[in-house]
Design a protein around this motif. Structure first.
Motif, mmCIF file in Angstrom:
data_model
loop_
_atom_site.group_PDB
_atom_site.id
_atom_site.type_symbol
_atom_site.label_atom_id
_atom_site.label_comp_id
_atom_site.label_asym_id
_atom_site.label_seq_id
_atom_site.Cartn_x
_atom_site.Cartn_y
_atom_site.Cartn_z
ATOM 1 N N SER A 145 -6.105 28.509 -6.599
ATOM 2 C CA SER A 145 -4.873 27.767 -6.858
ATOM 3 C C SER A 145 -5.135 26.269 -6.812
ATOM 4 C CB SER A 145 -3.799 28.130 -5.824
ATOM 5 O OG SER A 145 -3.371 29.458 -5.961
ATOM 6 N N PRO B 99 -4.540 17.544 -5.413
ATOM 7 C CA PRO B 99 -3.427 18.436 -5.095
ATOM 8 C C PRO B 99 -3.234 18.513 -3.582
ATOM 9 C CG PRO B 99 -4.835 19.436 -6.762
ATOM 10 C CD PRO B 99 -5.551 18.203 -6.287
ATOM 11 N N MET C 243 0.689 15.016 -9.740
ATOM 12 C CA MET C 243 0.259 15.583 -8.457
ATOM 13 C C MET C 243 0.906 14.877 -7.270
ATOM 14 S SD MET C 243 -3.749 16.686 -8.897
ATOM 15 C CE MET C 243 -4.388 15.030 -9.118
ATOM 16 N N THR D 25 2.175 17.663 -4.158
ATOM 17 C CA THR D 25 2.037 18.567 -5.312
ATOM 18 C C THR D 25 2.773 19.879 -5.044
ATOM 19 O OG1 THR D 25 -0.190 17.647 -5.553
ATOM 20 C CG2 THR D 25 0.376 19.540 -6.932
ATOM 21 N N ALA E 239 -5.206 24.006 -10.166
ATOM 22 C CA ALA E 239 -4.260 22.899 -10.311
ATOM 23 C C ALA E 239 -4.985 21.603 -10.621
ATOM 24 C CB ALA E 239 -3.436 22.751 -9.033
ATOM 25 N N LYS E 240 -6.095 21.366 -9.926
ATOM 26 C CA LYS E 240 -6.844 20.127 -10.144
ATOM 27 C C LYS E 240 -7.374 20.042 -11.573
ATOM 28 C CE LYS E 240 -10.423 17.229 -8.070
ATOM 29 N NZ LYS E 240 -10.960 16.765 -9.356
ATOM 30 N N PHE F 236 6.044 21.184 -7.112
ATOM 31 C CA PHE F 236 5.837 22.425 -7.868
ATOM 32 C C PHE F 236 6.775 23.519 -7.362
ATOM 33 C CE2 PHE F 236 1.361 22.114 -9.929
ATOM 34 C CZ PHE F 236 1.713 20.892 -10.475
ATOM 35 N N VAL G 177 0.051 28.072 -8.387
ATOM 36 C CA VAL G 177 -0.444 27.088 -7.424
ATOM 37 C C VAL G 177 0.118 27.348 -6.025
ATOM 38 C CG1 VAL G 177 -0.495 24.623 -6.839
ATOM 39 C CG2 VAL G 177 -0.781 25.349 -9.225
ATOM 40 N N MET H 31 2.939 26.791 -12.186
ATOM 41 C CA MET H 31 3.369 26.258 -10.892
ATOM 42 C C MET H 31 3.457 27.360 -9.841
ATOM 43 S SD MET H 31 6.115 23.408 -12.151
ATOM 44 C CE MET H 31 5.550 22.118 -13.276
ATOM 45 N N VAL I 82 -4.222 19.991 -14.295
ATOM 46 C CA VAL I 82 -3.502 18.714 -14.276
ATOM 47 C C VAL I 82 -4.410 17.588 -14.755
ATOM 48 C CG1 VAL I 82 -2.292 17.047 -12.827
ATOM 49 C CG2 VAL I 82 -1.935 19.484 -12.466
#
Length: 438
Positions: free
Chosen positions: A154, A185, A180, A189, A158-159, A193, A147, A144, A162
């Motif tokens: 980042s 994201p 998300m 999100t 994240a995409k 996060f 991101v 986290m 997740v």
């Protein structure tokens, strides 16, 4: 002058003890009257160093949040503002980013020491489980935090990460959108996060660290011989009722740990001031540009400390044709570490007295982990042509190498269970007492 300071500290101690008498017994139990084995070696520095880095991450994180904007439109610019305009902001951020990677360095070495000396075996199963929970929460905390700068890696990291939850049957798609808070994201999100990274997970992490240390001090520390310190008639020379071959943690090991802290801080300072990105391993180049959902990085990969597990995801789907097996393999690789106290049925704790099979298997396990790190960071794409020539089929060789590394990683746990539960292991005689006593 020394007497003045001594009297001042003594008076302060008396003042505190009068007003909070319950603190002194806790201090004695966990510091001056906690007897640790006297044969600790350099592998035992990494527990205290992990605590040091945790403090660094919390303190530097607090200062970073003062100028951070947890929104998709302002996150990247706020990080640049910290780096360029905030007084000493660049130093605080580099201390935080370098600390994140060094946190995993010391935690991995701390875990390896546990594997070497059998620190997960009875009666320390709970200590090991709490330590593994710390590792799991630390991974979530680091992801986290990765991101939050909202660079391009980042966003895409994240995409991708997740989206792995989307492989879960029935609920996968809804779970991804729930995590998300959107279809991609975005602001939701970043907000959740940010809240988890700076409040929820640090609180959980601190609680687990306290429980980990409390559980450790209840059963006592393991040592390189894997032999518990003795009590009673064979007590130490200062007091027969105290543990034999044990010395008070404070002041002996607190002073000794300062040596490790000094060396560690020197290494950390060198990285922060001279090589803060560490060649793209600690801070990736793709994260120096703002997040853009229309521009995909050439290679989407997580930070180095996640790459061994990410490589398992990459290798297994290409072999079996479905992503769900790769995700199960990734989580299984972590779950198996939790189960080490029950997988290993060995009668001897320390690698010093264990059979040759265990030593070879542990060595291969470490090599497999590093091999998976190389695959996860796409380093093999550069190494293979250097080793075998420019015309070689890089993808085929990388897949072959990766699958062998995955087999070795999981094979370690299978072999260890068979090796110890079926009585194949031939161990050396274990000494009655630790080998460095007076």
């Amino acid at each position: 002058m020394a007497n003045v300071f001594s009297n001042a500290f003594s008076s302060l101690g008396e003042w505190v003890n009068e007003r909070a008498p319950g603190l002194m017994p806790v201090y004695r139990k966990h510091m001056t009257e906690y007897y640790a084995p006297k044969n600790f070696n350099l592998w035992y520095y990494f527990g205290s160093l992990a605590l040091l880095v945790l403090v660094n991450q919390i303190v530097t994180g607090i200062f970073l949040t003062m100028n951070y904007d947890p929104s998709a439109s302002g996150a990247f610019d706020s990080v640049q503002y910290i780096m360029r305009d905030v007084e000493w902001g660049w130093l605080i951020r580099y201390m935080h980013t370098t600390g994140a990677s060094l946190f995993f360095v010391v935690v991995y070495l701390h875990m390896f020491r546990g594997l070497m000396y059998g620190s997960y075996q009875k009666p320390r199963e709970l200590v090991w489980l709490l330590g593994m929970l710390i590792f799991l929460v630390l991974m979530a905390e680091a992801f986290m935090g990765y991101v939050l700068p909202w660079g391009n890696m980042s966003f895409w990291g994240a995409k991708v990460i997740v989206s792995l939850f989307g492989t879960i049957p029935v609920i996968g798609k809804d779970l991804v959108e729930w995590i998300m808070g959107d279809y991609l994201p975005a602001d939701a999100t970043l907000n959740r996060f940010f809240a988890l990274h700076v409040i929820a997970l640090p609180l959980v992490l601190l609680l687990l660290v306290v429980l980990h240390l409390a559980a450790l001090h209840e059963v006592g520390s393991n040592n390189p011989d894997g032999v518990d310190v003795k009590h009673g008639p064979k007590g130490n020379r200062w007091d027969p009722t105290k543990p034999a071959d044990g010395i008070p943690f404070h002041p002996y090991y607190t002073v000794k740990d300062l040596v490790g802290v000094g060396l560690f801080l020197a290494i950390a300072a060198f990285i922060i001031f001279f090589q803060p990105t560490f060649g793209g391993w600690f801070l990736e180049h793709d994260n120096s540009v703002p997040a853009n959902n229309l521009v995909t990085p050439a290679q989407i990969k997580p930070v180095w400390y996640f790459t061994a597990f990410y490589a398992i995801v990459r290798m297994i789907p290409s072999a079996l044709g479905t992503a769900v097996w790769g995700v199960l393999g990734m989580f299984g690789a972590i779950v198996l570490l939790f189960l080490m106290p029950w997988i290993d049925g060995g009668k001897v704790k320390s690698i010093r007295y264990r059979g040759t099979g265990y030593k070879v298997a542990l060595g291969l396990f470490v090599l497999a982990f590093f091999g998976l790190v190389l695959i996860g960071t796409d380093s093999t794409a550069e190494l293979i042509p250097m080793l075998f020539g420019a015309g070689v089929d890089v993808t085929s060789l990388e897949n072959l190498f990766g699958r062998v590394m995955v087999l070795i990683y999981f094979g370690f746990f299978v072999f260890l269970w068979l090796y110890t539960h079926l009585g194949w292991e031939k161990t050396k005689p274990v000494p009655e007492r630790v080998t460095t006593h007076d």
